[in-house]
Motif scaffolding. Structure first.
Motif, PDB file in Angstrom:
ATOM      1  N   SER A 424     -14.141 -31.771 -28.799  1.00 10.43           N
ATOM      2  CA  SER A 424     -13.376 -30.662 -29.361  1.00 10.43           C
ATOM      3  C   SER A 424     -14.288 -29.454 -29.536  1.00 10.43           C
ATOM      4  CB  SER A 424     -12.755 -31.050 -30.706  1.00 10.43           C
ATOM      5  OG  SER A 424     -13.765 -31.350 -31.647  1.00 10.43           O
ATOM      6  N   TYR A 439     -10.495 -20.324 -23.644  1.00 11.82           N
ATOM      7  CA  TYR A 439     -10.808 -21.432 -22.742  1.00 11.82           C
ATOM      8  C   TYR A 439     -12.256 -21.845 -22.973  1.00 11.82           C
ATOM      9  CZ  TYR A 439     -11.887 -23.780 -18.296  1.00 11.82           C
ATOM     10  OH  TYR A 439     -12.299 -24.678 -17.338  1.00 11.82           O
ATOM     11  N   ARG A 441     -15.281 -24.747 -21.838  1.00 11.21           N
ATOM     12  CA  ARG A 441     -15.672 -25.758 -20.851  1.00 11.21           C
ATOM     13  C   ARG A 441     -17.087 -26.244 -21.147  1.00 11.21           C
ATOM     14  NH1 ARG A 441     -14.841 -25.389 -14.356  1.00 11.21           N
ATOM     15  NH2 ARG A 441     -13.119 -26.783 -14.890  1.00 11.21           N
ATOM     16  N   ASN A 453     -18.969 -28.772 -14.113  1.00 12.26           N
ATOM     17  CA  ASN A 453     -18.040 -29.013 -15.218  1.00 12.26           C
ATOM     18  C   ASN A 453     -17.907 -30.488 -15.559  1.00 12.26           C
ATOM     19  OD1 ASN A 453     -16.695 -28.530 -12.498  1.00 12.26           O
ATOM     20  ND2 ASN A 453     -15.098 -29.715 -13.526  1.00 12.26           N
ATOM     21  N   THR A 455     -15.854 -31.372 -18.874  1.00 11.62           N
ATOM     22  CA  THR A 455     -14.529 -31.407 -19.507  1.00 11.62           C
ATOM     23  C   THR A 455     -14.229 -30.030 -20.067  1.00 11.62           C
ATOM     24  OG1 THR A 455     -13.162 -32.498 -21.189  1.00 11.62           O
ATOM     25  CG2 THR A 455     -15.479 -32.203 -21.714  1.00 11.62           C
ATOM     26  N   ASP A 456     -12.957 -29.764 -20.332  1.00  9.65           N
ATOM     27  CA  ASP A 456     -12.571 -28.444 -20.828  1.00  9.65           C
ATOM     28  C   ASP A 456     -11.220 -28.502 -21.519  1.00  9.65           C
ATOM     29  OD1 ASP A 456     -10.641 -28.486 -18.718  1.00  9.65           O
ATOM     30  OD2 ASP A 456     -12.064 -27.557 -17.350  1.00  9.65           O
ATOM     31  N   GLY A 457     -10.840 -27.355 -22.112  1.00 10.49           N
ATOM     32  CA  GLY A 457      -9.551 -27.234 -22.775  1.00 10.49           C
ATOM     33  C   GLY A 457      -9.226 -25.773 -23.017  1.00 10.49           C
ATOM     34  N   LEU A 480     -10.594 -30.522 -25.995  1.00 10.38           N
ATOM     35  CA  LEU A 480     -11.019 -30.752 -24.624  1.00 10.38           C
ATOM     36  C   LEU A 480     -10.602 -32.162 -24.207  1.00 10.38           C
ATOM     37  CD1 LEU A 480     -12.860 -28.416 -25.760  1.00 10.38           C
ATOM     38  CD2 LEU A 480     -14.577 -29.160 -24.109  1.00 10.38           C
ATOM     39  N   ASP A 481     -10.565 -32.403 -22.912  1.00 10.98           N
ATOM     40  CA  ASP A 481     -10.221 -33.744 -22.450  1.00 10.98           C
ATOM     41  C   ASP A 481     -11.313 -34.737 -22.849  1.00 10.98           C
ATOM     42  OD1 ASP A 481      -7.837 -33.006 -21.301  1.00 10.98           O
ATOM     43  OD2 ASP A 481      -8.631 -32.821 -19.273  1.00 10.98           O
ATOM     44  N   VAL A 538     -19.133 -26.819 -30.267  1.00  4.91           N
ATOM     45  CA  VAL A 538     -18.477 -27.915 -29.563  1.00  4.91           C
ATOM     46  C   VAL A 538     -18.955 -29.207 -30.200  1.00  4.91           C
ATOM     47  CG1 VAL A 538     -18.314 -29.164 -27.375  1.00  4.91           C
ATOM     48  CG2 VAL A 538     -18.198 -26.677 -27.387  1.00  4.91           C
TER      49      VAL A 538
END
Length: 545
Positions: A424, A439, A441, A453, A455-457, A480-481, A538
């Motif tokens: 997250s 966004y 990443r 990359n 993961t991202d959200g 994020l994933d 993050v």
């Protein structure tokens, strides 16, 4: 003879035991009546010598004789499973209109009732299949009485609207790609590669307004795209019919799942798994290094679903004695087994620092870092969990060199770092316009400086949502994933912050106008705060064996 050779080659490719004995019988063109008088067409695959037995129901919009339907039907039957592959309403000979997600519950329940009344069905039913075929399982699994014997769910989830509108935005790339697929799939030669159509579809993703992307891609309106564009605003419950989240915990059907770290449903499918797990339902899941349609993922789902269905129908669960959670740790090249998802991990914040730094400690006071997002030149997307095109990990260098992308990079790692679980981000941001996207990443920078990359959200902001403080600063929580990833010694962690990733996500015009009709846009100035008062960060789940 040729068919037998093809069958043996297929089994070897899929990593399955070689099926012996005569080929299955195929009964084509079953007409199954629905309550409204419509008939849906199905094919039945019968293992040699079977007179009556359990049935695996597979409901697909992609054609009974097309690759996925035929592969599932023939392969399952070769390995002793009686299968009925049905074309959903309005596709490949089935009557009625295809309105994705809106009739699968009624049609699926009616089909199950019809199957149980046939002399060649002993009353036991299981379901199988990936993606939309998984949605057709969720549409009946929680509601069927008597219940199913098993559900086999690959690269799918109990609800699809999150995929349509990730973070409250609009999944342009995936939605336009799928629109083009379903619009053309029954045309002659539609199954063959068509670079011209692929280029046209990708160009259509930039079409304004978004409601015209279907005509730009395939030359005519497609109701599905019109529906997802028209119902993209907050509070619209148009897609509630395909949301079965509230039914997941109460599901008593045995469930097996498979997916990949770069699948577009990964976040929601792992949530489904957790809901079942926490309710004591005993599901199992396999997560590999795959995107939505990777051949490795197809091999995994075939092995997983055949073994699971065979065990449930036979009552011999010997082959099911494995850990409930089996995941691939990326960059370590190894599989890990756990009893639960997520495994125990230490939530570790990595703070965005002034002048592009990243680390566990917050660095004093600092001025915010600005950038400007321009919808006329939207920040491009690179790789990630896409339905088609360039998926998974890609070199992010070109994107990170842009003025509209902030980059925060850590020091070289002194030891390997395993990140396993939910990721997250919290970003404190002030935007010139109330309508904006944030966004985030996470990337892996190797010793040669190449950033890839992980993961991202994304989260779409609207005026007052989330609420700003007295200085106009918004605390943005971005999910994020989930991932399982090893950052190697000497590599560096990097976090990107931007105002979008196009065309994976629709550009934010900054005007508040609905995505279906927006054309004009306004540049939007962002300020990202990263000090002791507003520590943007993050949070990584650090796993220690």
């Amino acid at each position: 003879m040729l068919n037998r050779i093809i069958a043996r080659v297929t089994d070897r490719f899929l990593g399955l035991p070689l099926a012996e004995g005569p080929a299955p019988e195929v009964v084509k063109g079953l007409r199954i009546p629905m309550p409204d008088g419509v008939h849906l067409i199905a094919d039945r695959y019968v293992p040699a010598g079977m007179r009556s037995g359990p049935v695996v129901l597979i409901r697909t919009p992609y054609g009974r004789g097309m690759p996925i339907g035929k592969l599932l039907g023939e392969t399952f039957a070769r390995h002793g499973l009686q299968v009925v592959v049905q074309s959903v309403r309005g596709t490949f000979g089935s009557e009625g209109e295809f309105r994705p997600f809106h009739t699968e519950r009624e049609d699926g329940l009616a089909t199950a009732e019809w199957l149980r009344a046939q002399p060649w069905c002993d009353g036991r039913l299981g379901t199988a299949g990936p993606s939309y075929l998984g949605h057709t399982q969720w549409a009946i699994g929680p509601y069927l009485d008597p219940p199913l014997e098993a559900m086999c769910l690959a690269v799918t989830s109990s609800e699809f609207a999150t995929m349509f509108y990730p973070g409250g935005g609009f999944a342009t790339d995936n939605l336009v790609s799928w629109t083009a697929t379903i619009a053309r799939q029954e045309e002659r030669f539609a199954g063959l590669p068509n670079p011209r159509q692929q280029r046209r579809t990708r160009q259509a993703m930039a079409h304004l307004p978004m409601s015209g992307a279907d005509v730009a891609s395939v030359g005519r309106q497609v109701q599905f795209l019109q529906d997802v564009a028209a119902h993209a605003e907050p509070g619209d419950d148009y897609w509630a019919i395909c949301d079965h989240t509230d039914q997941v915990a109460g599901l008593t059907v045995p469930v097996t799942m498979s997916t990949g770290w770069y699948d577009l449903f990964i976040r929601r499918q792992l949530l489904d798994f957790r809901l079942l797990q926490d309710a004591g339902r005993g599901p199992r899941i396999t997560v590999g290094p795959w995107a939505h349609s990777d051949l490795g993922g197809i091999r995994a789902l075939m092995q997983d679903q055949i073994s699971f269905l065979t065990a449930q129908f036979s009552g011999n669960h010997t082959e099911l004695h494995r850990a409930p959670v089996r995941i691939f740790l990326q960059q370590a090249g190894s599989w890990l087994d756990f009893d639960h998802w997520p495994p125990p991990a230490t939530a570790t914040p990595m703070h965005l620092r002034p002048v592009g730094g990243l680390g566990e400690a917050v660095t004093g006071t600092a001025a915010p870092t600005p950038f400007t997002y321009d919808p006329a030149d939207p920040t491009p997307a690179v790789g990630g969990p896409l339905l088609t095109g360039e998926t998974k990990q890609k070199d992010n260098s070109a994107v990170e060199a842009r003025d509209d992308v902030l980059v925060f990079t850590g020091e070289p790692l002194a030891a390997e770092l395993d990140v396993i679980g939910d990721v997250s981000a919290t970003v404190h941001v002030r935007t010139e316009l109330g309508d904006a996207d944030v966004y985030v990443r996470l990337c892996d920078v190797d010793t040669a400086g190449v950033s890839r990359n992980v993961t991202d959200g994304i989260l779409r902001l609207r005026p007052g949502v989330p609420a700003a403080d007295e200085d106009g600063i918004v605390r943005v929580e971005v999910e994020l994933d989930p991932t399982a990833y090893r950052f190697r010694r000497g590599h560096r962690l990097r976090v990107q912050v931007a105002g979008g990733a196009f065309p994976r996500f629709a550009r934010n015009h900054g005007t508040g106008e609905p995505v279906t009709s927006a054309v004009a846009g306004k540049p939007n100035r962002f300020e990202v705060f990263h000090d002791e008062t507003r520590p943007s960060q993050v949070v990584l789940p650090i796993f220690t064996p």
